[in-house]
Design a protein around this motif. Structure first.
Motif, PDB file in Angstrom:
ATOM      1  N   GLU B 133       0.829  -1.400  -0.092  1.00  0.00           N
ATOM      2  CA  GLU B 133       0.069   0.005   0.082  1.00  0.00           C
ATOM      3  C   GLU B 133       0.885   1.237   0.120  1.00  0.00           C
ATOM      4  O   GLU B 133       0.577   2.194  -0.635  1.00  0.00           O
ATOM      5  CB  GLU B 133      -1.037   0.083   1.379  1.00  0.00           C
ATOM      6  N   ILE B 134       2.116   1.344   0.694  1.00  0.00           N
ATOM      7  CA  ILE B 134       2.901   2.359   0.887  1.00  0.00           C
ATOM      8  C   ILE B 134       3.524   2.572  -0.584  1.00  0.00           C
ATOM      9  O   ILE B 134       3.635   3.826  -1.124  1.00  0.00           O
ATOM     10  CB  ILE B 134       3.954   2.294   1.961  1.00  0.00           C
ATOM     11  N   GLU B 136       2.278   1.831  -3.677  1.00  0.00           N
ATOM     12  CA  GLU B 136       1.262   2.150  -4.447  1.00  0.00           C
ATOM     13  C   GLU B 136       1.095   3.679  -4.246  1.00  0.00           C
ATOM     14  O   GLU B 136       0.898   4.599  -5.240  1.00  0.00           O
ATOM     15  CB  GLU B 136      -0.123   1.541  -4.321  1.00  0.00           C
ATOM     16  N   LYS B 137       1.122   4.131  -2.977  1.00  0.00           N
ATOM     17  CA  LYS B 137       0.520   5.248  -2.534  1.00  0.00           C
ATOM     18  C   LYS B 137       1.642   6.243  -3.076  1.00  0.00           C
ATOM     19  O   LYS B 137       1.278   7.471  -3.431  1.00  0.00           O
ATOM     20  CB  LYS B 137       0.419   5.362  -1.127  1.00  0.00           C
ATOM     21  N   ASN B 138       2.860   5.885  -2.766  1.00  0.00           N
ATOM     22  CA  ASN B 138       4.054   6.961  -3.149  1.00  0.00           C
ATOM     23  C   ASN B 138       4.038   6.884  -4.668  1.00  0.00           C
ATOM     24  O   ASN B 138       4.328   7.945  -5.054  1.00  0.00           O
ATOM     25  CB  ASN B 138       5.351   6.185  -2.836  1.00  0.00           C
ATOM     26  N   GLU B 140       1.792   6.636  -6.896  1.00  0.00           N
ATOM     27  CA  GLU B 140       0.594   7.609  -7.429  1.00  0.00           C
ATOM     28  C   GLU B 140       1.110   9.019  -7.374  1.00  0.00           C
ATOM     29  O   GLU B 140       1.016   9.872  -7.978  1.00  0.00           O
ATOM     30  CB  GLU B 140      -0.401   7.188  -6.616  1.00  0.00           C
ATOM     31  N   TYR B 141       1.566   9.269  -5.909  1.00  0.00           N
ATOM     32  CA  TYR B 141       1.749  10.550  -5.539  1.00  0.00           C
ATOM     33  C   TYR B 141       2.833  11.219  -6.341  1.00  0.00           C
ATOM     34  O   TYR B 141       2.955  12.604  -6.581  1.00  0.00           O
ATOM     35  CB  TYR B 141       2.031  10.493  -3.995  1.00  0.00           C
TER      36      TYR B 141
END
Lengths: 242, 330
Positions: B133-134, B136-138, B140-141
């Motif tokens: 999840e980290i 993917e989040k990063n 995307e960010y």
């Protein structure tokens, strides 16, 4: 595999190049008195096993030399040191290439063919020992690769030393019987070249020798020693300007 | 704020081979007999850096900046001295330590040359054990922030330098390290790309409280990003402190740029302190501690055929240049 033409050409070249060795051996064998204690089918099996070993070995390590020489000279080795891993593991893992898959396929074909021609029946124990020997051979070779990488770190550019080691390893490409008695024993125990192709063939031919276990143990010792040297050399790494 | 980096009397010397002259004969000679000289790249360097800072590390080429970065990032062993970064001694506890840092070398790529950057990101995810999840989040960010949507799918060798540098930054930041070393991150980039990279660094520093150590030759980088700088020359620290204070040291000096109506002879300029000149213009330096601006300008109008005049404070580039050439001790 990023360059498709190179990849496909590489496979065909390795396929043809790998025929030369067995063919050469076959001629030597049929035109001379041959090797004591070996008939021609057994020698073909020996060659098949050798090619299988070389195929696997080159798949794992063929890229290491070029890669290592490039990264040390230009100081790119830095980035290996910035990863939370042993750099030697990253280097060895980075050498993987599928180009020698042709050699491997050729080796396996010759091996399976000679086993079926000779009608060998192989027990589970033999199969286990065979794979142990194959592993031993790869471990033994790894120690040379690690040692060479260490030398490269120290000397920055020493491709020819790598050649020397490659030549020395040619001792592994012949059955032990061609060497004088003392050398033969040494190659089985002190510097275990025989673990590469000779012992695995002997295993499949059901001529198991206890010295095989010495050879396996010594291979591991070789690898540990070379890793020790590698760690010492790492401290001397000087990087490149910039 | 507590210190994140503490460096005490750091030294590093290199053995360098010396060759008298170029050419075949001398290169054969050096095969048999070689002279070594010991070069001290870093000499007795001490400093500390606080959490959340963006600290600039500047100095001329060969000053020892990169060597310092390489030692405190765990690549090189020092000859002597102590370094503590987040409780680690970098070169001794390297493997544990590097999980907590990110590094970008502007002149060297961390990305696999033949593969799309996204593959290198994936590899780093595995190497640093970044949870899904980290990661993917990063991704995307960063994709959003640096507009990398299409860029990361192309092989790295087909990227422009600016695009590649963005990917290098993402690569160093994916595992969310609290400390990042940037060695010339804007080298060779155009003004717009430089600004994007700077804004990105500022934003990450603000949002994630990430500490940055930055070396550069671009003074705009420094002025835009850093409150404090360390200036290094010939392996030693020549200035360590606020950028503003450094400027204040020179605020008493003004530069007056004068364009002439017609060419003037060199002797008319003799009574001025000249920074640079040609037949049509001259740059004059005025020290306000010795004289005042009004008198000086009257004098200029008096003596010179003025076509245009421009008065400015001495800029930071000039300050640094003076320090590099050792005209002034700090």
């Amino acid at each position: 595999m990023q360059y498709r033409f190179d990849f496909i050409a590489g496979i065909f070249i390795s396929l043809f190049a790998s025929c030369v060795g067995p063919l050469f051996q076959y001629f030597i064998f049929t035109q001379t008195k041959g090797y004591p204690g070996w008939n021609v089918r057994q020698i073909v099996l020996f060659q098949g096993i050798l090619l299988t070993y070389v195929g696997i070995r080159d798949m794992i390590y063929a890229g290491v030399r070029g890669q290592m020489m490039g990264i040390v000279r230009k100081g790119d080795f830095d980035r290996y040191l910035l990863k939370p891993f042993q750099p030697i593991v990253l280097i060895l893992a980075g050498g993987f290439s599928l180009n020698s898959i042709g050699t491997l396929l050729m080796g396996l074909t010759i091996m399976v063919y000679s086993i079926s021609v000779m009608g060998l029946s192989i027990s589970i124990l033999q199969i286990i020992l065979f794979f142990l020997c194959l592993m031993g051979g790869l471990i033994f070779y790894s120690s040379f690769v690690v040692l060479n990488c260490a030398i490269l770190i120290m000397t920055v550019n020493s491709g020819r030393i790598w050649d020397v080691f490659d030549s020395i390893l040619k001792f592994a490409e012949y059955p032990a019987e061609i060497f004088p008695k003392a050398t033969r024993v040494a190659f089985m125990t002190v510097v275990p070249f025989m673990v590469i192709a000779y012992f695995p063939t002997q295993v499949l031919l059901d001529r198991i020798d206890v010295k095989l276990f010495y050879a396996l143990a010594v291979s591991v010792v070789f690898l540990l020693a070379s890793l020790g040297i590698w760690n010492k050399c790492l401290k001397r790494y000087t990087s490149a300007g910039g | 704020m507590e210190n994140i980096i503490k460096v005490e009397s750091l030294n590093r010397s290199f053995k360098v081979t010396k060759r008298e002259k170029a050419g075949l004969i001398y290169s054969i000679k050096s095969l048999f007999k070689r002279e070594f000289i010991k070069v001290s790249a870093v000499a007795d360097v001490s400093f500390s850096i606080k959490k959340g800072e963006i600290r600039g590390l500047i100095g001329p080429n060969g000053a020892g900046k990169s060597t310092i970065i390489k030692i405190i990032s765990g690549i090189l062993y020092p000859s002597s001295g102590a370094v503590t970064v987040m409780g680690y001694t970098p070169w001794l506890q390297r493997q544990e330590y590097v999980k907590n840092i990110g590094v970008v070398f502007g002149q060297k790529s961390q990305l696999a040359w033949d593969l799309p950057a996204i593959d290198t990101f994936q590899l780093n995810k595995k190497l640093y054990h970044i949870p899904d999840e980290i990661y993917e989040k990063n991704i995307e960010y960063f994709k959003e922030l640096l507009s990398l949507e299409e860029v990361i799918k192309k092989p790295v060798r087909q990227l422009s330098l600016g695009e590649r540098m963005k990917c290098e930054l993402v690569c160093a930041l994916l595992h969310e390290p609290p400390l990042i070393y940037l060695d010339e991150p804007t080298i060779g980039l155009d003004i717009i790309s430089k600004q994007i990279i700077r804004d990105f660094i500022k934003r990450i520093n603000k949002e994630k409280k990430t500490t940055f150590i930055l070396t550069t030759h671009d003074m705009d980088d420094i002025e835009d990003l850093c409150e404090k700088v360390i200036i290094i020359n010939k392996g030693t620290i020549v200035y360590n402190g606020e950028l503003e204070k450094l400027k204040a040291l020179f605020s008493k000096k003004k530069v007056i740029d004068v364009k002439f109506l017609h060419p003037v002879s060199p002797d008319t300029l003799e009574s001025f302190k000249i920074v640079s000149k040609d037949t049509q213009s001259a740059k004059l330096e005025v020290n306000l501690e010795e004289t005042n601006l009004q008198d000086e300008i009257y004098r200029i109008f008096d003596l010179l055929p003025v076509y245009d005049i421009d008065i400015s404070s001495i800029d930071i580039e000039e300050v640094i240049k003076e320090i590099y050439t050792e005209h002034i001790p700090c």
